[in-house]
Design an enzyme around this catalytic site. Structure first.
Site, PDB file in Angstrom:
ATOM      1  N   LEU A   4     -49.603 -36.724   9.168  1.00  0.00           N
ATOM      2  CA  LEU A   4     -48.607 -36.607  10.228  1.00  0.00           C
ATOM      3  C   LEU A   4     -49.254 -36.288  11.569  1.00  0.00           C
ATOM      4  O   LEU A   4     -48.895 -36.873  12.597  1.00  0.00           O
ATOM      5  CB  LEU A   4     -47.576 -35.533   9.876  1.00  0.00           C
ATOM      6  CG  LEU A   4     -46.447 -35.344  10.889  1.00  0.00           C
ATOM      7  CD1 LEU A   4     -45.650 -36.632  11.063  1.00  0.00           C
ATOM      8  CD2 LEU A   4     -45.542 -34.191  10.470  1.00  0.00           C
TER       9      LEU A   4
ATOM     10  N   THR B 100     -56.527 -29.502  16.811  1.00  0.00           N
ATOM     11  CA  THR B 100     -56.907 -28.243  16.187  1.00  0.00           C
ATOM     12  C   THR B 100     -57.108 -28.442  14.692  1.00  0.00           C
ATOM     13  O   THR B 100     -56.429 -29.250  14.055  1.00  0.00           O
ATOM     14  CB  THR B 100     -55.858 -27.133  16.392  1.00  0.00           C
ATOM     15  OG1 THR B 100     -54.793 -27.293  15.444  1.00  0.00           O
ATOM     16  CG2 THR B 100     -55.299 -27.129  17.800  1.00  0.00           C
TER      17      THR B 100
ATOM     18  N   LYS C 104     -63.536 -31.591  10.638  1.00  0.00           N
ATOM     19  CA  LYS C 104     -62.232 -32.245  10.648  1.00  0.00           C
ATOM     20  C   LYS C 104     -61.777 -32.587  12.062  1.00  0.00           C
ATOM     21  O   LYS C 104     -61.163 -33.626  12.292  1.00  0.00           O
ATOM     22  CB  LYS C 104     -61.196 -31.372   9.943  1.00  0.00           C
ATOM     23  CG  LYS C 104     -61.367 -31.343   8.425  1.00  0.00           C
ATOM     24  CD  LYS C 104     -60.257 -30.573   7.757  1.00  0.00           C
ATOM     25  CE  LYS C 104     -60.396 -30.623   6.240  1.00  0.00           C
ATOM     26  NZ  LYS C 104     -59.311 -29.861   5.556  1.00  0.00           N
TER      27      LYS C 104
ATOM     28  N   SER D  28     -40.459 -28.935  10.666  1.00  0.00           N
ATOM     29  CA  SER D  28     -39.816 -28.285   9.531  1.00  0.00           C
ATOM     30  C   SER D  28     -39.823 -29.250   8.349  1.00  0.00           C
ATOM     31  O   SER D  28     -40.736 -30.061   8.206  1.00  0.00           O
ATOM     32  CB  SER D  28     -38.396 -27.850   9.922  1.00  0.00           C
ATOM     33  OG  SER D  28     -37.746 -27.209   8.844  1.00  0.00           O
TER      34      SER D  28
ATOM     35  N   TYR E 219     -43.556 -22.181   0.348  1.00  0.00           N
ATOM     36  CA  TYR E 219     -43.643 -23.259   1.344  1.00  0.00           C
ATOM     37  C   TYR E 219     -42.255 -23.602   1.876  1.00  0.00           C
ATOM     38  O   TYR E 219     -42.038 -23.664   3.091  1.00  0.00           O
ATOM     39  CB  TYR E 219     -44.304 -24.508   0.746  1.00  0.00           C
ATOM     40  CG  TYR E 219     -44.316 -25.660   1.717  1.00  0.00           C
ATOM     41  CD1 TYR E 219     -45.286 -25.740   2.717  1.00  0.00           C
ATOM     42  CD2 TYR E 219     -43.335 -26.653   1.681  1.00  0.00           C
ATOM     43  CE1 TYR E 219     -45.283 -26.778   3.638  1.00  0.00           C
ATOM     44  CE2 TYR E 219     -43.322 -27.688   2.595  1.00  0.00           C
ATOM     45  CZ  TYR E 219     -44.298 -27.745   3.566  1.00  0.00           C
ATOM     46  OH  TYR E 219     -44.282 -28.759   4.499  1.00  0.00           O
TER      47      TYR E 219
ATOM     48  N   LYS F 290     -40.434 -23.016   5.785  1.00  0.00           N
ATOM     49  CA  LYS F 290     -39.767 -24.010   6.618  1.00  0.00           C
ATOM     50  C   LYS F 290     -38.336 -23.567   6.969  1.00  0.00           C
ATOM     51  O   LYS F 290     -37.840 -23.883   8.061  1.00  0.00           O
ATOM     52  CB  LYS F 290     -39.764 -25.373   5.925  1.00  0.00           C
ATOM     53  CG  LYS F 290     -41.168 -25.963   5.756  1.00  0.00           C
ATOM     54  CD  LYS F 290     -41.894 -26.074   7.094  1.00  0.00           C
ATOM     55  CE  LYS F 290     -43.277 -26.659   6.985  1.00  0.00           C
ATOM     56  NZ  LYS F 290     -43.972 -26.783   8.284  1.00  0.00           N
TER      57      LYS F 290
ATOM     58  N   SER G 127     -48.446 -37.570   2.088  1.00  0.00           N
ATOM     59  CA  SER G 127     -49.136 -36.444   2.713  1.00  0.00           C
ATOM     60  C   SER G 127     -50.460 -36.194   2.005  1.00  0.00           C
ATOM     61  O   SER G 127     -50.566 -36.347   0.786  1.00  0.00           O
ATOM     62  CB  SER G 127     -48.256 -35.192   2.626  1.00  0.00           C
ATOM     63  OG  SER G 127     -48.966 -34.045   3.000  1.00  0.00           O
TER      64      SER G 127
END
Length: 343
Positions: A17, A40, A46, A179, A202, A206, A237
């Protein structure tokens, strides 16, 4: 802020994403504008890989994009408050303003998959099984070295504290929190705001993001900062790949397409289509009292949907986070350093 130059800060850039938010910014902002993208991640490797990917994409658009694209990076670990403070100080020293902030924090403490439970849920209701899965196993009670719940600090308080510190840079800009469709009230107990007793930490984080937004966006409006909360739909993902092999990965992908064909608008599948809602909020005036979602038709045509947010407890969550900010301002008052590695 000038109209011919924009600065975008994207957290979690190494995710599918995060990368696609950068791609869509390149596609949807004024092609004559200078765009600076600050990426970041927790590791330099990375950030470097992400910059190379985005730069390659920018070069592929060279014929249509005349404005320059520049890159900067921050090494920040939202589970380490000294690291968050250091990121703030870097931004404070280097930038006079930041136009877009995308808070794409999505850390979990997963331990695997309940494969029996997964088969039962998917066989019982395939669309529900790949939309609202209850078979992902998560560890309980994981804390950071700072003494806070790890998922709470990574996904909620760490980014919230960074926004708290850089508010002076965001006047006229937009903050977009990512979210989830899974942010249902049932996943959060107000007796456990740091999610230390939750087996769905998790999802609970959210829900906290939704409530944090509802309890804080009006205060940010007073200082001319636009804050939004969005959900990207269901897409491929990178965060859960370690628990899938080649067969289960493509099986999951097949089920995603099946769910879309059966009428699920939530299965964006593509990271680029998932990034539709975040970038749309950043670049246009969307309502702030709803959650904008990325969606697709059965044939994959993308569009936006709006979700109402149950605001019960929003003021309490915002007040709790603000108290924590005050506490950490005091704890970190002697921790600022002026070191910065050059890329």
């Amino acid at each position: 802020m000038t109209t011919n130059s924009k600065v975008a800060l994207i957290t979690g850039i190494s995710s599918n994403l995060g990368i696609n938010i950068a791609y869509r910014l390149l596609d949807q902002t004024d092609p004559a504008m200078k765009l600076t993208i600050i990426v970041t991640s927790r590791t330099f490797r990375k950030t470097k890989e992400s910059i190379e990917l985005i730069n390659e994409y920018a070069n592929s658009k060279a014929e249509s994009r005349t404005g320059t694209v520049e890159f900067d990076y921050l090494l920040v670990d939202f589970t380490d408050m000294v690291s968050v403070l250091s990121a703030y100080y870097d931004l404070h020293l280097k930038y006079k303003s930041i136009d877009y902030v995308f808070v794409n924090a999505a850390q979990g403490v997963y331990s695997g998959i309940d494969w029996v439970g997964a088969c039962k849920q998917i066989l019982r209701n395939p669309v529900e099984g790949v939309s609202f899965p209850d078979y992902k196993l998560q560890r309980v009670g994981v804390k950071t070295a700072d003494g806070m719940g790890l998922v709470f600090q990574a996904n909620v308080f760490g980014p919230f504290y960074l926004i708290h510190k850089i508010k002076h840079l965001l006047k006229g800009g937009s903050v977009v929190w990512i979210s989830s469709l899974m942010s249902k009230p049932k996943y959060l107990s107000f007796d456990d705001l740091q999610l230390l007793r939750s087996s769905e930490s998790y999802e609970g984080s959210k829900r906290l993001v939704d409530l944090m937004h509802m309890g804080s966006y009006r205060e940010l409006e007073k200082i001319h900062v636009n804050q939004y909360v969005v959900e990207p739909g269901i897409f491929t993902s990178f965060s859960f790949f370690q628990y899938l092999n080649v067969f289960t990965y493509y099986g999951m992908l097949l089920l995603f397409y099946l769910a879309r064909l059966l009428g699920s608008s939530h299965h964006t599948i593509s990271g680029y289509k998932a990034a539709n809602a975040p970038v749309s909020c950043a670049l246009s005036q969307e309502p702030k009292n709803v959650k904008l979602g990325s969606a697709t038709s059965r044939t994959g045509v993308e569009y936006l949907i709006r979700h109402d947010i149950d605001p019960t407890g929003a003021e309490d969550v915002a007040a709790y986070l603000n108290r924590l900010c005050d506490e950490w301002d005091e704890k970190l008052k002697d921790q600022i350093t002026e070191t910065r590695q050059k890329v």
